[in-house]
Design an enzyme around this catalytic site. Structure first.
Site, PDB file in Angstrom:
ATOM      1  N   ASP A   1       0.851  -1.178   0.000  1.00  0.00           N
ATOM      2  CA  ASP A   1       0.000   0.000   0.000  1.00  0.00           C
ATOM      3  C   ASP A   1       0.897   1.241   0.000  1.00  0.00           C
ATOM      4  O   ASP A   1       2.117   1.123  -0.155  1.00  0.00           O
ATOM      5  CB  ASP A   1      -0.981  -0.026   1.180  1.00  0.00           C
ATOM      6  CG  ASP A   1      -0.327   0.189   2.536  1.00  0.00           C
ATOM      7  OD1 ASP A   1       0.911   0.308   2.621  1.00  0.00           O
ATOM      8  OD2 ASP A   1      -1.079   0.227   3.537  1.00  0.00           O
ATOM      9  N   HIS A   2       0.306   2.400   0.186  1.00  0.00           N
ATOM     10  CA  HIS A   2       1.062   3.656   0.155  1.00  0.00           C
ATOM     11  C   HIS A   2       2.162   3.711   1.214  1.00  0.00           C
ATOM     12  O   HIS A   2       3.242   4.223   0.956  1.00  0.00           O
ATOM     13  CB  HIS A   2       0.114   4.843   0.327  1.00  0.00           C
ATOM     14  CG  HIS A   2      -0.754   4.731   1.541  1.00  0.00           C
ATOM     15  ND1 HIS A   2      -1.863   3.910   1.576  1.00  0.00           N
ATOM     16  CD2 HIS A   2      -0.673   5.308   2.757  1.00  0.00           C
ATOM     17  CE1 HIS A   2      -2.426   3.995   2.761  1.00  0.00           C
ATOM     18  NE2 HIS A   2      -1.726   4.838   3.514  1.00  0.00           N
TER      19      HIS A   2
ATOM     20  N   CYS B   1       3.004  -3.104   4.104  1.00  0.00           N
ATOM     21  CA  CYS B   1       2.157  -1.964   4.450  1.00  0.00           C
ATOM     22  C   CYS B   1       2.875  -1.225   5.570  1.00  0.00           C
ATOM     23  O   CYS B   1       4.068  -1.455   5.791  1.00  0.00           O
ATOM     24  CB  CYS B   1       0.740  -2.388   4.829  1.00  0.00           C
ATOM     25  SG  CYS B   1       0.563  -3.406   6.309  1.00  0.00           S
ATOM     26  N   GLY B   2       2.214  -0.363   6.285  1.00  0.00           N
ATOM     27  CA  GLY B   2       2.889   0.404   7.319  1.00  0.00           C
ATOM     28  C   GLY B   2       3.504  -0.468   8.400  1.00  0.00           C
ATOM     29  O   GLY B   2       4.668  -0.315   8.755  1.00  0.00           O
ATOM     30  N   THR B   3       2.717  -1.403   8.922  1.00  0.00           N
ATOM     31  CA  THR B   3       3.208  -2.306   9.976  1.00  0.00           C
ATOM     32  C   THR B   3       3.387  -3.733   9.505  1.00  0.00           C
ATOM     33  O   THR B   3       4.049  -4.517  10.167  1.00  0.00           O
ATOM     34  CB  THR B   3       2.228  -2.336  11.163  1.00  0.00           C
ATOM     35  OG1 THR B   3       0.979  -2.873  10.705  1.00  0.00           O
ATOM     36  CG2 THR B   3       2.052  -0.961  11.782  1.00  0.00           C
ATOM     37  N   GLY B   4       2.759  -4.096   8.405  1.00  0.00           N
ATOM     38  CA  GLY B   4       2.737  -5.483   7.939  1.00  0.00           C
ATOM     39  C   GLY B   4       1.585  -6.267   8.530  1.00  0.00           C
ATOM     40  O   GLY B   4       1.255  -7.352   8.057  1.00  0.00           O
TER      41      GLY B   4
ATOM     42  N   GLY C   1      -1.820  -5.495   8.779  1.00  0.00           N
ATOM     43  CA  GLY C   1      -3.009  -5.559   7.931  1.00  0.00           C
ATOM     44  C   GLY C   1      -2.820  -6.488   6.747  1.00  0.00           C
ATOM     45  O   GLY C   1      -3.702  -7.295   6.420  1.00  0.00           O
TER      46      GLY C   1
ATOM     47  N   HIS D   1       9.970 -23.829   9.427  1.00  0.00           N
ATOM     48  CA  HIS D   1       9.021 -24.500  10.315  1.00  0.00           C
ATOM     49  C   HIS D   1       7.566 -24.400   9.872  1.00  0.00           C
ATOM     50  O   HIS D   1       6.772 -25.293  10.197  1.00  0.00           O
ATOM     51  CB  HIS D   1       9.134 -23.931  11.721  1.00  0.00           C
ATOM     52  CG  HIS D   1      10.452 -24.198  12.364  1.00  0.00           C
ATOM     53  ND1 HIS D   1      10.712 -23.825  13.657  1.00  0.00           N
ATOM     54  CD2 HIS D   1      11.590 -24.783  11.910  1.00  0.00           C
ATOM     55  CE1 HIS D   1      11.950 -24.176  13.979  1.00  0.00           C
ATOM     56  NE2 HIS D   1      12.507 -24.747  12.921  1.00  0.00           N
TER      57      HIS D   1
ATOM     58  N   ARG E   1       7.048   0.987   7.922  1.00  0.00           N
ATOM     59  CA  ARG E   1       7.312   1.938   9.006  1.00  0.00           C
ATOM     60  C   ARG E   1       7.990   1.272  10.198  1.00  0.00           C
ATOM     61  O   ARG E   1       8.306   1.943  11.172  1.00  0.00           O
ATOM     62  CB  ARG E   1       6.003   2.573   9.461  1.00  0.00           C
ATOM     63  CG  ARG E   1       5.348   3.418   8.401  1.00  0.00           C
ATOM     64  CD  ARG E   1       4.013   3.962   8.862  1.00  0.00           C
ATOM     65  NE  ARG E   1       3.431   4.819   7.837  1.00  0.00           N
ATOM     66  CZ  ARG E   1       2.132   4.972   7.649  1.00  0.00           C
ATOM     67  NH1 ARG E   1       1.262   4.341   8.429  1.00  0.00           N
ATOM     68  NH2 ARG E   1       1.686   5.761   6.705  1.00  0.00           N
TER      69      ARG E   1
ATOM     70  N   ARG F   1       8.930 -33.211  11.421  1.00  0.00           N
ATOM     71  CA  ARG F   1       8.095 -32.937  12.593  1.00  0.00           C
ATOM     72  C   ARG F   1       7.162 -31.750  12.391  1.00  0.00           C
ATOM     73  O   ARG F   1       6.155 -31.624  13.083  1.00  0.00           O
ATOM     74  CB  ARG F   1       8.976 -32.702  13.825  1.00  0.00           C
ATOM     75  CG  ARG F   1       9.830 -31.451  13.745  1.00  0.00           C
ATOM     76  CD  ARG F   1      10.841 -31.374  14.905  1.00  0.00           C
ATOM     77  NE  ARG F   1      11.819 -30.338  14.674  1.00  0.00           N
ATOM     78  CZ  ARG F   1      11.801 -29.153  15.259  1.00  0.00           C
ATOM     79  NH1 ARG F   1      10.867 -28.856  16.129  1.00  0.00           N
ATOM     80  NH2 ARG F   1      12.739 -28.271  14.983  1.00  0.00           N
ATOM     81  N   HIS F   2       7.468 -30.896  11.416  1.00  0.00           N
ATOM     82  CA  HIS F   2       6.631 -29.722  11.169  1.00  0.00           C
ATOM     83  C   HIS F   2       5.416 -30.034  10.297  1.00  0.00           C
ATOM     84  O   HIS F   2       4.448 -29.273  10.299  1.00  0.00           O
ATOM     85  CB  HIS F   2       7.460 -28.607  10.529  1.00  0.00           C
ATOM     86  CG  HIS F   2       8.646 -28.225  11.347  1.00  0.00           C
ATOM     87  ND1 HIS F   2       8.540 -27.578  12.550  1.00  0.00           N
ATOM     88  CD2 HIS F   2       9.965 -28.439  11.143  1.00  0.00           C
ATOM     89  CE1 HIS F   2       9.741 -27.400  13.067  1.00  0.00           C
ATOM     90  NE2 HIS F   2      10.629 -27.912  12.224  1.00  0.00           N
TER      91      HIS F   2
ATOM     92  N   ARG G   1       2.053 -30.122  12.076  1.00  0.00           N
ATOM     93  CA  ARG G   1       1.591 -28.800  12.515  1.00  0.00           C
ATOM     94  C   ARG G   1       1.098 -27.963  11.332  1.00  0.00           C
ATOM     95  O   ARG G   1       0.069 -27.282  11.426  1.00  0.00           O
ATOM     96  CB  ARG G   1       2.712 -28.081  13.239  1.00  0.00           C
ATOM     97  CG  ARG G   1       3.123 -28.826  14.493  1.00  0.00           C
ATOM     98  CD  ARG G   1       4.422 -28.299  15.051  1.00  0.00           C
ATOM     99  NE  ARG G   1       4.885 -29.203  16.103  1.00  0.00           N
ATOM    100  CZ  ARG G   1       6.147 -29.504  16.305  1.00  0.00           C
ATOM    101  NH1 ARG G   1       7.087 -28.971  15.548  1.00  0.00           N
ATOM    102  NH2 ARG G   1       6.492 -30.321  17.265  1.00  0.00           N
TER     103      ARG G   1
END
Length: 155
Positions: free
Chosen positions: A15-16, A72-75, A77, A105, A116, A139-140, A143
């Site tokens: 995004d922006h 995105c800004g934080t990742g 969303g 894993h 950001r 083993r993964h 899961r």
């Protein structure tokens, strides 16, 4: 699946708030020899992050790209939107260790980062680690299988 030589194609979107970091990551992917499917955005004008998450996840789910990268800004969303897609295992990471472990894993196929939150160099290190790390299986497997909803596994 689209590939350049032996390097898998990578779909990328932002995004922006993630545009600047996305541009640096896309440039690095090309330099590494990957085909890059840049699915936008193309600037810093305000846009809605789910639109780009959905486009990247569709490219991965359809086999047009082996991996996806979202910014995105934080990742946060982007990772929420991405993980709504069947077959997508998106991980929000901030460094190379997280990127390596989520591939090894969790068999993650989409990487999310915050423009950001993570600087260019740590993001590039994370991207390289993500692409260079194989899934360990073993083993993964049990899961990872539990991450697939019952409706999806019945298909």
């Amino acid at each position: 699946m689209a590939e350049t030589g032996t390097k898998p194609a990578v779909a990328i979107g932002a995004d922006h708030a993630g545009f600047v970091l996305k541009a640096a990551l896309a440039e690095a992917l090309v330099a590494m020899g990957h085909e890059v499917l840049d699915l936008g955005t193309d600037g810093t004008a305000s846009v809605d992050y789910p639109d780009f998450a959905h486009a990247v996840c569709r490219a991965v789910a359809e086999g047009r790209a082996r991996f996806g990268v979202l910014v995105c800004g934080t990742g946060i969303g982007m990772s929420i939107a991405a993980n709504r897609h069947p077959g997508i295992r998106c991980a929000l990471v901030h460094d190379a260790t997280g990127a390596r472990l989520t591939r090894a894993h969790n068999d993650a196929n989409v990487l999310a980062m915050g423009g950001r939150m993570t600087g260019v160099e740590p993001a590039l290190d994370a991207l390289r680690a993500f692409l260079a790390t194989p899934y360990e299986g073993g083993r993964h497997d049990r899961r990872v299988a539990k991450l697939t909803p019952a409706m999806e596994s019945a298909r």
